[in-house]
Design an enzyme around this catalytic site. Sequence first.
Site, short mmCIF file in Angstrom:
data_model
loop_
_atom_site.label_atom_id
_atom_site.label_comp_id
_atom_site.label_asym_id
_atom_site.label_seq_id
_atom_site.Cartn_x
_atom_site.Cartn_y
_atom_site.Cartn_z
N THR A 185 28.78 42.96 47.91
CA THR A 185 28.76 44.20 47.13
C THR A 185 28.55 45.43 48.01
OG1 THR A 185 28.02 43.14 45.11
CG2 THR A 185 27.42 45.43 45.36
N THR A 207 24.68 39.55 48.12
CA THR A 207 23.31 39.14 47.82
C THR A 207 23.22 37.73 47.22
OG1 THR A 207 23.46 40.16 45.63
CG2 THR A 207 22.53 41.49 47.42
N ASP A 208 24.33 37.24 46.66
CA ASP A 208 24.23 35.98 45.90
C ASP A 208 23.80 34.79 46.75
OD1 ASP A 208 25.02 37.47 43.77
OD2 ASP A 208 27.02 36.60 43.60
N SER A 256 29.85 36.69 48.83
CA SER A 256 29.03 35.77 49.63
C SER A 256 29.18 34.32 49.22
CB SER A 256 27.56 36.19 49.60
OG SER A 256 27.04 36.07 48.31
#
Length: 341
Positions: free
Chosen positions: A57, A138-139, A104
């Site tokens: 993101t 971030t995942d 990710s």
Amino acid sequence: MPLKPLLVSALATLGAASPLYHRAANETFVFTNANGLNFTQMNTTLPNVTIFATGGTIAGSDSSSTATTGYTAGAVGILTLIDAVPSMLDVANVAGVQVSNVASEDVTSDILLSMSKEITRVVCNDPTMAGAVITHGTDTLEESAFFMDATVNCGKPVVIVGAMRPSTVVSADGPFNLLEAVTVAASPKARDRGAMVVMNDRIASAYYPTGKVAIDVANMTAIPRVAILFSYEDMHNDTLYNAIESGAEGIVIAGAGAGGVTTSFNYAIEDAINRLEIPVVQSMRTVNGDVPLSDVSSDTATHIASGYLNPQKSRVLLGLLLAEGKNITEIAEVFALGTDA
Ligand code: DAS
């Protein structure tokens, strides 16, 4: 500040660029170092930091400046991200390396292995470099942070940074997060702390508990496949055998409570360990917690408890230990370093 001619002649050795390096056709760089890293500024009073961009993101884009969902993650290049934070150049000279540009979930072991080796080569082994920053979705950020913590072992900071909002939205958090990440990576106080995650004014450690290991990936060419299996009531044994038949060389269980599985599945685990010689790490499906060895051990097999490592971190560690060629007993000894009795 313009580059001193003496420094240019001393340091500006043009090296063969790695395939990882991304250089936009219209970009102007004032300095290229011996490893082919391109800098848009070379202020000799500032530390040097390399930013490795993987996507996420923080590099997300959408045609609407108010879209905080539905955008495309991993769309904007590293040079655009750097250009969006001019104040970064008051903190450090930065070079950008485009490793990948994906959400990710699509970061692979191959990407991580390659990036870890590159960080060692162009940051650890270069005395002019202070540290590294990795931009990331971030995942799955914690998985990559854990991988870097285990495999980049030179003491220079490796800082992983992400964002909750895409780069094109009016309230993008990526630029300030990136500035903070570069600030940490440039600081001598950040040395010898392992990999860190910097977001939203906070610095977190990639590896919190005891039992931290240092793994040398220099001669590794691939990370063996490790499957994570989720424990639940009625869990069927065939999920274990199917994973192994599909090529998993190691298994992590996201166990109920302290690593728990059904009685029948526990027999299947012991069969996998004893007959198929597949290491099985029992972790937990709870968000936080500890799987002590005493809760999963028996006299009939070499059980492995994850301790405080969650399933996704256990998967990374097990894959690295398998890549090192460790057997079940040796793997159990490493995991035991981070577990209570
Ligand atoms: N899909 C997410 C990712 O790339 C978005 C994010 O970065 O938060 O991990």
